[in-house]
Scaffold this motif. Sequence first.
Motif: not given
Length: 301
Positions: A123-139, A159-169
């Motif tokens: 079961s998946v619950e999705l939350k779309e949030l600004p980065r700062t709030e996302l980081e707070r809720q992760l922590a 927070l730990e991270q794993e890069v999945l894709m690097q998109s060129s600008r």
Amino acid sequence: MSITLKQLDYFIASAESGQVSHAAVNLNISQSAVTAAIKALEEELGVKLLERTHAGVRLTMEGSRFLEHARVITGAVAAAVHSPLRDREGHSGKLTLGMTYTVTGYFMSKYYARFRKTYPQISVELKELPRTELERQLACGDIDIALMLVSNLGNTEELEQEVLMQSSRRLWLSADHHLLLRKDISLKDVAQEDYVMLTVDEANQTAARYWEQAGLTPRTVLTTSSVEAVRSLVAAGVGVTILSDMVYRPWSLEGQRIELKRLVEPIPSMDVGLAWARARPVPAAAMTFRAFMSVTMGGGG
């Protein structure tokens, strides 16, 4: 004749690089092999996928549509052949997944749909949030794992991270823009043009860093949080912009063409990845999602 994965890989590499020669180098094969594979693919589909320009190749409208299908196909095959996704028994529970706006709108949909089909018992619950709030809720543990622009990650201590894709600008221009005739384009050249600035997901703050490093300031004539607005304005010739390939589409909503050019300076990529709390155990459902995304994007789990 049938379509092969090799043809899809060669087409994707050429479309993403904008140069058949660059794709050949990245794939470690001859340029003629890439050209022949793409030609055979076009013949099988009965449409032109790429058209040559003075700067390389660009997607046709049909090519742009097929590129998304090709990515889904190759990703699904990669997921199917890796062991983390073979044993689905015992994968159940609840996953609280956080996302930022750009990831939700331009990256996540096909992977989320595939994950739900692969693991319907989670079961998946999705939350779309600004980065700062996302980081707070992760922590604090309110979110199990996040799919976000990890190149913007601020709380690297918790927070730990794993890069999945690097998109060129790259530089976005209207189809008749005079800079298209230039072989080499620098930030100094762009600074002399009217500029459309995107603000969503801190895009303007990211841009400010590489502009400041170059000692330059863009001549911003309009600021907006809408990627579609930027697309339409650039296509109409109101200004230029520098944005990632992940949000690029070759056509505006009005059907006007948008061209891409690489800049002389190395512009930092926009990195999509996963983030989770360093100090707390990652729930089993979140680990399953991490393995799924890593394998689907070409990693190893």
